[in-house]
Design a protein around this motif. Structure first.
Motif, mmCIF file in Angstrom:
data_model
loop_
_atom_site.group_PDB
_atom_site.id
_atom_site.type_symbol
_atom_site.label_atom_id
_atom_site.label_comp_id
_atom_site.label_asym_id
_atom_site.label_seq_id
_atom_site.Cartn_x
_atom_site.Cartn_y
_atom_site.Cartn_z
ATOM 1 N N ALA A 98 0.831 -1.208 0.000
ATOM 2 C CA ALA A 98 0.000 0.000 0.000
ATOM 3 C C ALA A 98 0.864 1.257 0.000
ATOM 4 O O ALA A 98 0.592 2.211 -0.746
ATOM 5 C CB ALA A 98 -0.923 -0.011 1.220
ATOM 6 N N SER A 99 1.904 1.277 0.821
ATOM 7 C CA SER A 99 2.771 2.450 0.855
ATOM 8 C C SER A 99 3.501 2.635 -0.469
ATOM 9 O O SER A 99 3.703 3.775 -0.927
ATOM 10 C CB SER A 99 3.771 2.325 2.002
ATOM 11 N N GLY A 100 3.897 1.530 -1.111
ATOM 12 C CA GLY A 100 4.541 1.641 -2.410
ATOM 13 C C GLY A 100 3.608 2.202 -3.475
ATOM 14 O O GLY A 100 4.016 3.032 -4.305
ATOM 15 N N LEU A 101 2.353 1.775 -3.467
ATOM 16 C CA LEU A 101 1.382 2.313 -4.428
ATOM 17 C C LEU A 101 1.132 3.794 -4.195
ATOM 18 O O LEU A 101 1.067 4.586 -5.150
ATOM 19 C CB LEU A 101 0.072 1.529 -4.316
ATOM 20 N N LEU A 102 0.983 4.191 -2.937
ATOM 21 C CA LEU A 102 0.781 5.612 -2.640
ATOM 22 C C LEU A 102 1.988 6.438 -3.062
ATOM 23 O O LEU A 102 1.836 7.543 -3.602
ATOM 24 C CB LEU A 102 0.509 5.790 -1.140
ATOM 25 N N LEU A 103 3.184 5.904 -2.823
ATOM 26 C CA LEU A 103 4.385 6.635 -3.220
ATOM 27 C C LEU A 103 4.479 6.752 -4.738
ATOM 28 O O LEU A 103 4.887 7.799 -5.268
ATOM 29 C CB LEU A 103 5.622 5.933 -2.658
ATOM 30 N N ALA A 104 4.083 5.711 -5.454
ATOM 31 C CA ALA A 104 4.104 5.769 -6.916
ATOM 32 C C ALA A 104 3.100 6.797 -7.438
ATOM 33 O O ALA A 104 3.407 7.561 -8.377
ATOM 34 C CB ALA A 104 3.798 4.387 -7.491
ATOM 35 N N LEU A 105 1.908 6.845 -6.857
ATOM 36 C CA LEU A 105 0.924 7.853 -7.268
ATOM 37 C C LEU A 105 1.417 9.251 -6.984
ATOM 38 O O LEU A 105 1.263 10.166 -7.806
ATOM 39 C CB LEU A 105 -0.402 7.592 -6.551
ATOM 40 N N TRP A 106 2.014 9.450 -5.811
ATOM 41 C CA TRP A 106 2.548 10.779 -5.489
ATOM 42 C C TRP A 106 3.666 11.152 -6.455
ATOM 43 O O TRP A 106 3.749 12.314 -6.906
ATOM 44 C CB TRP A 106 3.070 10.801 -4.054
ATOM 45 N N ALA A 107 4.548 10.209 -6.779
ATOM 46 C CA ALA A 107 5.655 10.499 -7.688
ATOM 47 C C ALA A 107 5.137 10.879 -9.071
ATOM 48 O O ALA A 107 5.677 11.796 -9.722
ATOM 49 C CB ALA A 107 6.588 9.294 -7.775
ATOM 50 N N ALA A 108 4.094 10.199 -9.542
ATOM 51 C CA ALA A 108 3.511 10.553 -10.837
ATOM 52 C C ALA A 108 2.919 11.952 -10.806
ATOM 53 O O ALA A 108 3.096 12.736 -11.753
ATOM 54 C CB ALA A 108 2.446 9.522 -11.212
#
Length: 541
Positions: A98-108
């Motif tokens: 979950a944290s990895g997905l949130l970080l990927a969305l924020w990075a995008a």
């Protein structure tokens, strides 16, 4: 004259900024109003700006995406303690995902926007701790990969190759799977910190985050009290490593929940101090000051007061000496930092300290009997087994002081050194000292770098207490939380429980995000609050 529609109605002469709201349940207010409300913490739209032209569609999309990322992050923090503090492989993996997905969305989103939320000055301060953290991550990867230098590899690989009759790739770690899992946890906590740092730059959103921690802590404390006194908890007693007489809520043991509850209690105390510290600096009789403080804590902080009481009682019922004493140390640091930054006469600061001591004493007398009895029976120092673990771990560190045995491999690496332990069937899963365990697993240089990175972030927050004129409570909270977990890490492994580490990373990210002065905001006088309104109360002759 008719009242303007855009002007909120006041419900207290002492609190001119409080709006009239509907009455809803305590924890519904804690979540729905300060967290999920899309307008919470935002400045009002200027009257001359039309609604349709106030923001471009892209800006509105960015704000909406940030809001949803922020809510998802809070949900992650709230759900982490549910399955035994996530101290099992499956929930820990779900948190990492979950944290990895949130970080990927924020990075995008950041790539599309082309900028970060934090200021350039704060990013310069973060260069050293971020570099140290990345170096530790890189070193864990070196431990996990086959070693190009045979002298670095652990001797167990040579012995295993001889026993199996085939060549095995030499590695520094004695358990590659455990090292990879521990690396996932380290990356998870870094992602939580970074997301909070970027999403909580706005002071209004920072207040929502702090309110969320108070509500989360109160909810788990309420469940812990219900399970403790009612005996109707949903967790199987065989999964909980604590006595039935000690409260552990949804965590695997009482010590871990004590640290979690202590962090939530610090957030509650920060709100209290922020609201009442100005009251004791005005020139009014002590009776009026106390009445204003009581009105603030009871009438205008209803759900916060309820959460404070639940969390404090649950913390004491854990009977965790290390967790309770570390929480008290963190609370003392929080009080001193906020009162020192508030200024004002020393008599007013002393009155606040006295009020906090009275409240703490009442709670201790009401539910701290078990703690007092345990200290009287065993003292503050732990039993002989824990001392044996410390001594054995130090001996094991000397075998590989520079390279370590692999991150997350303490249960495997320590077995070879338990020569004088009569109970060979007991598994030493943790060293009950995070510093010693990190030194054994990572080696002294990498363990020191990891500790220095966290300490550096706490120093950034400490610097923010001195530099900021407004919202100083947030960096003070980060310093106090670091002191709490740092002290408890000397005698236990609470910081190695995923739910506790996630909450601490969340609070530290919040503190660092609010540590840098904001141009155009910190140069203004503090907003009118209870003290400024109270200064107009006529004195009685």
């Amino acid at each position: 004259m008719a009242r303007p529609e855009n002007k909120p109605r006041r419900i207290s002469n002492f609190h001119p900024d409080v709006k009239e709201i509907s009455v809803v349940p305590i924890f519904a207010r804690a979540v729905a109003i300060p967290i999920l409300s899309p307008s919470a913490g935002r400045p009002p739209r200027p009257a001359f700006m039309p609604r349709a032209m106030s923001a471009t569609p892209m800006n509105r999309f960015d704000v909406s995406l940030d809001a949803w990322l922020f809510r998802a992050l809070i949900a992650l923090v709230a759900l982490a303690p549910l399955p035994l503090g996530s101290n099992r492989p499956l929930p820990a993996a779900l948190i990492a995902l979950a944290s990895g997905l949130l970080l990927a969305l924020w990075a995008a989103r950041a790539a599309v926007r082309g900028r970060l939320e934090v200021t350039s000055g704060l990013m310069l301060r973060l260069h050293v701790p971020v570099t140290l953290y990345l170096l530790v991550v890189l070193w864990v990867l070196v431990q996990w990969l086959p070693s190009p230098f045979p002298s670095w590899a652990h001797p167990i690989w040579e012995e295993a190759s001889a026993a199996l009759g085939r060549e095995l790739a030499p590695r520094i770690t004695v358990n590659p799977d455990a090292t990879l899992a521990a690396l996932g946890g380290l990356l998870t906590y870094g992602a939580i910190f970074w997301l909070t740092l970027q999403l909580a730059v706005d002071p209004g959103r920072a207040r929502q985050a702090r309110n969320a921690v108070v509500a989360i802590g109160g909810a788990y404390a309420l469940y812990g009290l219900f399970a403790h006194f009612g005996g109707m908890g949903w967790i199987d007693d065989r999964l909980v490593q604590t006595r039935p007489s000690d409260l552990s809520s949804s965590f695997v043991n009482r010590n871990s929940f004590a640290t979690f509850a202590g962090l939530a209690l610090l957030c509650t105390a920060a709100i209290y101090i922020e609201r009442i510290r100005h009251i004791f600096s005005i020139k009014r009789p002590v009776r009026q000051k106390l009445s204003l403080a009581i009105e603030t804590m009871v009438l205008h902080s209803g759900w916060i007061t309820a959460a404070f009481g639940l969390t404090a009682v649950a913390l004491l019922l854990t009977v965790s000496r290390g967790g309770i004493l570390a929480s008290l140390a963190g609370l003392a640091a929080l009080v001193m930092l906020q009162l020192k930054s508030a200024g004002g006469p020393a008599r007013g600061r002393a009155a606040i300290i006295m009020l906090i001591l009275i409240v703490t004493g009442i709670v201790m007398m009401a539910s701290g009997r078990g703690l007092i009895e345990r200290i009287g029976q065993r003292g503050f120092v732990e039993d002989e087994l824990r001392q044996t673990i410390f001594t054995t771990t130090i001996e094991a560190i000397r075998s590989a002081p520079w390279t370590g045995t692999g991150y997350g491999t303490y249960p495997d690496a320590i077995e070879a050194w338990r020569t004088n332990d009569p109970d060979i069937f007991m598994v030493w899963e943790k060293a009950h000292n995070t510093y010693l365990e990190n030194a054994l697993e990572l080696g002294l240089p990498a363990a020191g770098a990891l500790c220095l990175a966290v300490l550096w972030l706490a120093m950034i927050a400490f610097r923010g207490v001195a530099e900021r004129r407004r919202h100083r409570a947030f960096p003070a909270l980060g310093v106090a939380a670091t002191l709490l977990v740092g002290i408890h890490a000397l005698v236990d492994f609470s910081l190695q429980i995923p739910a506790v580490a996630v909450l601490y990373a969340f609070i530290l990210g919040l503190a660092v995000a609010q540590s840098a002065p904001r141009h155009g905001h910190d140069n203004t006088a503090p907003a009118r609050g209870p003290a400024s309104a109270a200064s107009h109360i006529p004195q009685k002759n």
